[in-house]
Design an enzyme around this catalytic site. Structure first.
Site: not given
Ligand SMILES: Cc1ncc(C[n+]2csc(CCOP(=O)(O)OP(=O)(O)O)c2C)c(N)n1
Lengths: 321, 387
Positions: B273, B277, B286
């Site tokens: 990415r 984020h 980070y």
């Molecule tokens: C259950 C949950 N915990 C925390 C969050 C807050 N949050 C939103 S996106 C994220 C990281 C997601 O990472 P990943 O699964 O690798 O997906 P990416 O967005 O990098 O595609 C977090 C911690 C959330 N949306 N849902």
């Protein structure tokens, strides 16, 4: 020091981590990035990676592991990034954290804190906006705290970390940075289970907490009467005495909260008033609450939580009855 | 047979004596499927069997993804969205996988928006979604598709959708797009195990974009790869170079075939990415510029262009015209989204239940009455920027 609510959270964590080596802070994005709201800023630099830990994306393990750490004798302070992500871990709260003392007749306990920002009005995505204190306060053995001022935030968080029981610490994120006030640099506690009388008055008691406090005070300011404002601060266990004493004095009451009405904390407050001050009431107790719906997504979320005119309307109704 | 008696399961065939032997990750070689290398080189025999039109189509969708992300980030900065999660850098992963899906397949995404367009959703609906207007989700549902905001929460639903397809005997699959972070959630583990145990047509497409907000994939798990996690649940997995659109297409096409036969599959697509984020995140806290630069160099669009040139397909592609088309589509979508009719109060109360319970009806009526009596309420509501 002048601080906002979120700065007061950060200050309390710095204070207690310095005072007690058993305090460990963990959660998603809390260490290296200092938390999505910066509540844990600089903790990693000051206390190191053994005590300030970025965890995997694992709410169940965050809350369950906090319980295990606490049973082992540490003082975990876990962060759930947004209130809407606590539900997966609800099971750990219900099944373990809240019952371990009861189950073992006090042999094992879980003195731990789960902190999380809650409430609507910050233009976030779905699941970032709920006020579910009613659901959590329904769990026997779990304390639920919701501060509304920077001063209380620091004192309540310090008291929560030192409390012998598990505490869910709900931080009102809509007002995280909306005002500053004097917060003592030194260590102090605001006791759990004690409401505060924010404003003294004779005509009506308005009971509120957390995210709804500023709107409540604003409504009361516009009122043509002398309202007493009670800030619950701790939702569970609830300070019935302060509420009842106030209602006995004023004879009228309004409860204001952000979460859904049905089976919410407001209903319980009304029941306690009925139990202990029914004969003093000059009018039915009014409730001003969120609706029995999911919090609307951001395009309409501002309709959801009570704004001052809605609170004012209910207070005036209570006064005119 | 008592429970402790050995069975003829193959796992019990070999017995080792002496010291116990540890099974370790090193017992498992997990390679990464690739067709076009970072320098654009490839073996013609490995190229998937697509026609010229389809090769161009892949490019066009990848550009769509990139332009859409850029425009969304820019309107967010102007205050026209609450927040947005860009997918820049993940185009090959997103498009290569989604290109294998059919409209009857279910698609439940974490981070991937263009696949919705590929199945007929409009950019207008996507803008509405990011503006927090529920009709965006409604439109996606018409296309067998949803976005999950609670990370990992959608995986059990996808298992259930796939189970339904199995029960009905439908010729379709259910697909969950998830991130590296999502693989740590309890919901993911239960869903993947359940899908494996039941043998339902579910495809788990994991985009390992190296970060879950600030947490790197290395810190997310002690497992060497995410693909190997599937094996613990008895599910086959493929690890693929997510910067190589043809490899992703190839891997997911094969996975889809196997899934259709009732064998769930897990695919790990290794990508990056490039942007923050979301628009509320500051990635400089980070990750290093060097790391980002290295991945900028590993751009999936560039790599695919090298392939198209080598195949003599690039001459037919007018990149600037494609971008101009997509920009125009976005402009029209934004204009339409801006005109989205002022919503009625009842929208807050609608669709909670099929029939509005009396208490909810009362809350609705009281609120409408209050807005009528105290129009100053609108000052508080409208102070905020348009969602
Ligand atoms: C259950 C949950 N915990 C925390 C969050 C807050 N949050 C939103 S996106 C994220 C990281 C997601 O990472 P990943 O699964 O690798 O997906 P990416 O967005 O990098 O595609 C977090 C911690 C959330 N949306 N849902």
């Amino acid at each position: 020091m002048q601080a906002t609510i979120v700065e007061a959270v950060n200050d309390a964590l710095h204070t207690e981590m310095a005072a007690d080596d058993d305090v460990v802070v963990f959660g998603e994005d809390v260490a290296e990035s200092g938390g999505v709201f910066r509540a844990t800023d600089e903790l990693l630099a000051e206390f190191g990676g053994d005590r300030v830990v970025d965890t995997p994306l694992s709410e169940i393990a965050i809350v369950g592991a906090a319980t295990g750490l606490a049973m082992y004798g540490l003082r975990p302070v876990a962060e759930i990034q947004f209130s809407g992500f606590l539900p997966p871990a609800f099971d750990q709260l219900v099944t373990n954290a809240s019952r371990i003392r009861w189950r073992t007749r006090g042999e094992l306990t879980a003195p731990m804190v789960v902190r999380m920002p809650y409430g609507a009005g910050v233009r976030a995505l779905e699941h970032h906006s709920e006020s579910m204190e009613g659901a959590y306060a329904h769990i026997p053995g779990l304390k639920v705290v919701a501060p509304s001022t920077p001063h209380d935030t620091k004192g309540l968080l310090l008291a929560s970390i030192r409390d012998p029981d598990p505490v869910l610490f709900m931080e009102p994120k809509r007002i995280y940075r909306s005002f500053r006030e004097e917060v003592p640099e030194e260590d102090y506690e605001v006791p759990l289970g004690e409401a505060a009388v924010r404003r003294e008055g004779e005509d009506v008691t308005v009971i509120s907490w957390g995210s709804m406090m500023p709107a409540t005070l604003e409504a009361v300011d516009e009122l043509d009467a002398d309202a007493e404002v009670v800030d619950l601060r701790t939702i569970s266990p609830l300070d019935t005495e302060t509420v009842v004493e106030s209602v006995k004095k004023t004879g009228r009451a309004v409860v204001v909260h952000e979460g859904p009405r049905s089976n919410g904390v407001g209903g319980d407050v009304v029941a306690r008033i009925n139990d202990e001050a029914l004969m003093y009431l000059e009018a039915p107790v009014e409730r001003v609450t969120g609706f029995d719906t999911p919090v609307p997504l951001l395009s309409m979320e501002d309709y959801y939580f009570p704004h001052p005119p809605r609170i004012l309307d209910a207070i005036e109704r209570a006064l005119s009855a | 047979m008592t429970e402790n008696e050995p069975t003829d399961h193959p796992a019990n065939a070999a017995v080792s004596a002496g010291d116990p032997r540890f099974l370790t990750q090193d017992d498992l070689a997990v390679d990464t499927h690739q067709i076009v290398g970072p320098d654009g080189s490839y073996d013609a025999d490995d190229v998937p069997d697509l026609d010229a039109e389809q090769f161009r189509d892949l490019y066009r969708w990848m550009v769509t993804d990139r332009v859409f992300s850029r425009r969304m980030v820019s309107i967010q900065r102007r205050g026209e969205l609450g927040t947005f999660g860009s997918t820049r850098g993940q185009e090959a992963s997103i498009i290569g996988s989604a290109y294998t899906l059919r409209p009857e397949d279910w698609l439940y995404v974490g981070r991937a928006w263009t696949p919705m367009f590929m199945r007929g959703a409009s950019m207008e609906d996507m803008i509405l979604f990011w503006r927090g207007i529920e009709e965006g989700q409604q439109a996606f549902a018409e296309q067998n598709s949803q976005v999950a905001i609670s990370i990992g929460s959608h995986l059990p639903l996808v298992t259930g959708l796939a189970w339904g397809m199995d029960i009905r005997g439908d010729d379709a699959i259910a697909t969950a797009y998830l991130g590296d972070g999502a693989t740590s959630t309890g919901a993911a583990h239960e869903a993947i195990n359940f899908a494996g145990a039941l043998g339902v047509p579910a495809l788990f497409f994991c985009q390992n974009n190296q970060y879950a907000i600030s947490l790197s994939a290395d810190e997310q798990t002690a497992a060497n790869t995410l693909a190997q996690k599937a094996l613990a649940y008895g599910m086959d997995a493929i690890r693929v170079d997510g910067q190589d659109v043809l490899a992703v297409y190839d891997a997911v096409s094969e996975a889809r075939e196997r899934v259709r036969e009732g064998e769930p599959v897990f695919v790990e697509s290794v990508t990056y990415r490039l942007d923050a984020h979301t628009t509320s995140d500051d990635p400089t806290r980070y990750r290093s510029d060097d790391e980002v630069d290295a991945w900028e160099e590993n751009d999936p669009l560039e790599r695919y262009r090298e392939f198209l040139k080598a195949e003599g397909l690039w001459e037919d592609i007018d990149h600037d015209a494609i971008v101009a088309d997509i920009e125009a589509e976005f402009d029209a979508a934004l204009e339409a989204a801006n005109e989205f009719a002022e919503r009625e109060i009842v929208e807050i109360f609608a669709h909670v239940y099929e029939e509005m319970p009396p208490e909810l009806q009362r809350q609705y009526e009281e609120f409408v009455d209050l807005l009528d009596r105290r129009p100053e309420l609108y000052d508080y509501i409208e102070q905020r920027p348009k969602g």
